[in-house]
Motif scaffolding. Structure first.
Motif, PDB file in Angstrom:
ATOM      1  N   ILE A 221      37.122  34.505  37.971  1.00 49.34           N
ATOM      2  CA  ILE A 221      38.511  34.480  38.830  1.00 49.34           C
ATOM      3  C   ILE A 221      37.198  34.803  40.364  1.00 49.34           C
ATOM      4  N   LYS A 222      38.658  34.021  41.241  1.00 49.31           N
ATOM      5  CA  LYS A 222      37.276  33.977  43.263  1.00 49.31           C
ATOM      6  C   LYS A 222      37.807  35.696  43.263  1.00 49.31           C
ATOM      7  N   PRO A 223      36.921  36.212  44.010  1.00 51.16           N
ATOM      8  CA  PRO A 223      36.442  37.284  45.013  1.00 51.16           C
ATOM      9  C   PRO A 223      37.985  37.704  44.809  1.00 51.16           C
TER      10      PRO A 223
ATOM     11  N   PHE B 142      29.592  26.556  47.157  1.00 52.13           N
ATOM     12  CA  PHE B 142      28.152  26.699  47.289  1.00 52.13           C
ATOM     13  C   PHE B 142      27.132  27.410  47.004  1.00 52.13           C
ATOM     14  N   GLY B 143      26.040  27.675  47.118  1.00 54.29           N
ATOM     15  CA  GLY B 143      24.762  28.092  46.779  1.00 54.29           C
ATOM     16  C   GLY B 143      24.305  28.842  48.446  1.00 54.29           C
ATOM     17  N   GLY B 144      23.600  29.990  47.906  1.00 49.99           N
ATOM     18  CA  GLY B 144      23.016  30.505  49.003  1.00 49.99           C
ATOM     19  C   GLY B 144      23.846  32.128  50.081  1.00 49.99           C
ATOM     20  N   GLN B 145      24.605  32.045  48.948  1.00 44.90           N
ATOM     21  CA  GLN B 145      25.961  32.603  50.339  1.00 44.90           C
ATOM     22  C   GLN B 145      25.941  33.869  49.705  1.00 44.90           C
ATOM     23  N   SER B 146      26.058  35.297  50.562  1.00 49.62           N
ATOM     24  CA  SER B 146      25.824  35.945  50.249  1.00 49.62           C
ATOM     25  C   SER B 146      26.837  37.022  49.324  1.00 49.62           C
ATOM     26  N   PHE B 147      26.124  37.378  48.554  1.00 48.96           N
ATOM     27  CA  PHE B 147      27.394  38.516  48.574  1.00 48.96           C
ATOM     28  C   PHE B 147      28.208  39.432  48.735  1.00 48.96           C
ATOM     29  N   ILE B 148      29.641  39.161  48.675  1.00 51.89           N
ATOM     30  CA  ILE B 148      30.566  40.042  49.092  1.00 51.89           C
ATOM     31  C   ILE B 148      31.102  41.847  48.114  1.00 51.89           C
ATOM     32  N   GLU B 149      30.871  42.731  48.760  1.00 54.75           N
ATOM     33  CA  GLU B 149      30.402  44.364  47.834  1.00 54.75           C
ATOM     34  C   GLU B 149      31.801  44.326  47.601  1.00 54.75           C
ATOM     35  N   SER B 150      33.163  43.744  48.542  1.00 58.26           N
ATOM     36  CA  SER B 150      34.487  44.530  47.964  1.00 58.26           C
ATOM     37  C   SER B 150      34.724  43.891  46.191  1.00 58.26           C
ATOM     38  N   THR B 151      33.867  43.401  45.957  1.00 56.21           N
ATOM     39  CA  THR B 151      33.730  42.537  44.719  1.00 56.21           C
ATOM     40  C   THR B 151      33.132  43.757  43.623  1.00 56.21           C
ATOM     41  N   VAL B 152      33.042  44.667  43.758  1.00 59.77           N
ATOM     42  CA  VAL B 152      32.361  45.481  42.584  1.00 59.77           C
ATOM     43  C   VAL B 152      33.330  46.369  42.172  1.00 59.77           C
TER      44      VAL B 152
ATOM     45  N   LYS C 100      36.068  45.761  40.971  1.00 58.09           N
ATOM     46  CA  LYS C 100      36.491  45.001  40.530  1.00 58.09           C
ATOM     47  C   LYS C 100      35.628  44.212  39.091  1.00 58.09           C
ATOM     48  N   ILE C 101      34.162  44.345  39.162  1.00 61.23           N
ATOM     49  CA  ILE C 101      33.347  44.294  38.091  1.00 61.23           C
ATOM     50  C   ILE C 101      33.484  45.293  37.157  1.00 61.23           C
ATOM     51  N   LYS C 102      34.133  46.438  38.417  1.00 56.65           N
ATOM     52  CA  LYS C 102      34.053  47.868  37.114  1.00 56.65           C
ATOM     53  C   LYS C 102      35.370  47.581  36.239  1.00 56.65           C
ATOM     54  N   ALA C 103      36.468  47.581  36.923  1.00 61.31           N
ATOM     55  CA  ALA C 103      37.653  47.622  37.059  1.00 61.31           C
ATOM     56  C   ALA C 103      37.630  46.807  35.214  1.00 61.31           C
ATOM     57  N   VAL C 104      37.456  45.247  35.551  1.00 63.43           N
ATOM     58  CA  VAL C 104      36.955  44.811  34.175  1.00 63.43           C
ATOM     59  C   VAL C 104      35.893  45.247  33.417  1.00 63.43           C
ATOM     60  N   ARG C 105      34.894  45.751  33.299  1.00 59.91           N
ATOM     61  CA  ARG C 105      34.165  46.349  32.210  1.00 59.91           C
ATOM     62  C   ARG C 105      35.266  47.734  31.027  1.00 59.91           C
ATOM     63  N   ALA C 106      36.207  48.503  32.324  1.00 58.25           N
ATOM     64  CA  ALA C 106      36.096  49.905  31.861  1.00 58.25           C
ATOM     65  C   ALA C 106      37.506  48.847  31.472  1.00 58.25           C
ATOM     66  N   LYS C 107      38.373  48.487  31.244  1.00 61.62           N
ATOM     67  CA  LYS C 107      39.191  48.090  30.578  1.00 61.62           C
ATOM     68  C   LYS C 107      38.727  46.831  29.114  1.00 61.62           C
ATOM     69  N   ILE C 108      37.672  46.518  29.162  1.00 56.04           N
ATOM     70  CA  ILE C 108      37.054  46.131  27.852  1.00 56.04           C
ATOM     71  C   ILE C 108      36.253  46.474  27.802  1.00 56.04           C
ATOM     72  N   ASN C 109      36.608  47.338  27.616  1.00 51.17           N
ATOM     73  CA  ASN C 109      35.805  49.127  26.767  1.00 51.17           C
ATOM     74  C   ASN C 109      36.950  49.527  26.414  1.00 51.17           C
TER      75      ASN C 109
ATOM     76  N   THR D  65      23.265  46.529  41.246  1.00 53.17           N
ATOM     77  CA  THR D  65      24.658  46.835  41.950  1.00 53.17           C
ATOM     78  C   THR D  65      25.468  46.270  40.179  1.00 53.17           C
ATOM     79  N   VAL D  66      25.211  45.882  40.433  1.00 54.57           N
ATOM     80  CA  VAL D  66      26.094  44.607  39.200  1.00 54.57           C
ATOM     81  C   VAL D  66      25.953  44.961  37.870  1.00 54.57           C
ATOM     82  N   THR D  67      24.796  45.355  37.508  1.00 55.66           N
ATOM     83  CA  THR D  67      24.138  46.032  36.140  1.00 55.66           C
ATOM     84  C   THR D  67      25.366  47.384  36.351  1.00 55.66           C
TER      85      THR D  67
END
Ligand code: DX5
Ligand code: ZN
Length: 223
Positions: A121-123, A149-159, A161-170, A191-193
């Motif tokens: 999924i996209k940001p 493209f490679g070399g772009q800056s990390f988008i903080e607002s995705t953090v 979402k990572i938490k929400a996906v991990r929570a649902k999997i658990n 941050t992402v880990t």
């Protein structure tokens, strides 16, 4: 018996940032750096505004290495092509939910062809979009930059979402992996880990590094 891919706390190196003229040499470098997987970005110039590599290149990469090949399809109509990518050597195939193919059918086609399946999924796409597929995929790819493209800056607002996906999997008691892709370096890796990602894709950070092995090590933050 199905081969088990150890994907916990692993690094997948994106060859998008490699020297394409010396792809064989770059692959050796990835192997020597201790990364678990090679990330292969396929873009069709329609789903994203860039065109990268396709099937003949994947076949060549397959001949060059035993690394697990993690193929990220940023193309329209992924269902039309997934079987060919598996035949060309993909071990894992991820496709975008925004690409509009029948997602359940695409997952089934990847698995029937003999590879692991992942939804990406996209940001701007909410975590909930992947929830209906969690039981049938091996991995969810949460893009942490806009694909293209490679070399772009990390988008903080995705953090979150990572938490929400991990929570649902658990919550569902699944063993599904969470992969992140875009702007991953020694700082964002933590941050992402912490947020629950366990497969980290990284391109420009690793290819710019003086010592790739040392930098791969820095991405493997303790969970
Ligand atoms: C971007 C690609 C990424 C890209 C990541 O659309 O999907 O795999 O290579 O590159 P970095 O690590 O430089 O952000
Ligand atoms: Zn990618």
């Amino acid at each position: 018996m199905e081969e088990v891919i150890n994907m916990n706390n692993s690094v997948s190196v994106s060859v998008l940032s490699a020297d394409m003229l010396d792809l064989g040499g770059e692959i050796k470098k990835i192997e020597n750096a201790g990364a678990e997987m090679l990330h292969f970005d396929v873009m069709d110039g329609v789903f994203v505004k860039n065109i990268t590599m396709g099937i003949p290149t994947l076949q060549a990469v397959r001949r060059a290495t035993d690394l697990k090949l993690d193929v990220h399809l940023m193309i329209t109509e992924p269902l039309r092509y997934v079987r060919e990518f598996v035949k060309a050597g993909a071990d894992i195939v991820s496709f975008h939910l925004e690409a509009g193919s029948d997602a359940a059918g695409t997952i089934a086609a990847i698995r029937e062809a003999g590879a692991k399946a992942a939804v990406a999924i996209k940001p701007g796409t909410p975590a909930e979009a992947v929830f209906p597929y969690l039981e049938s995929v091996d991995m969810v790819l949460v893009m942490t930059v806009e694909p293209g493209f490679g070399g772009q800056s990390f988008i903080e607002s995705t953090v979150d979402k990572i938490k929400a996906v991990r929570a649902k999997i658990n919550e569902l008691g699944l063993s599904c992996h969470v992969q992140v892709d875009g702007g991953i370096n020694d700082i964002t890796a933590k941050t992402v880990t912490d947020a629950g990602a366990d497969v980290l894709v990284s391109g420009s950070y690793l290819f710019k590094a003086e010592n790739m092995a040392e930098s791969v090590g820095k991405l493997k933050v303790a969970r």
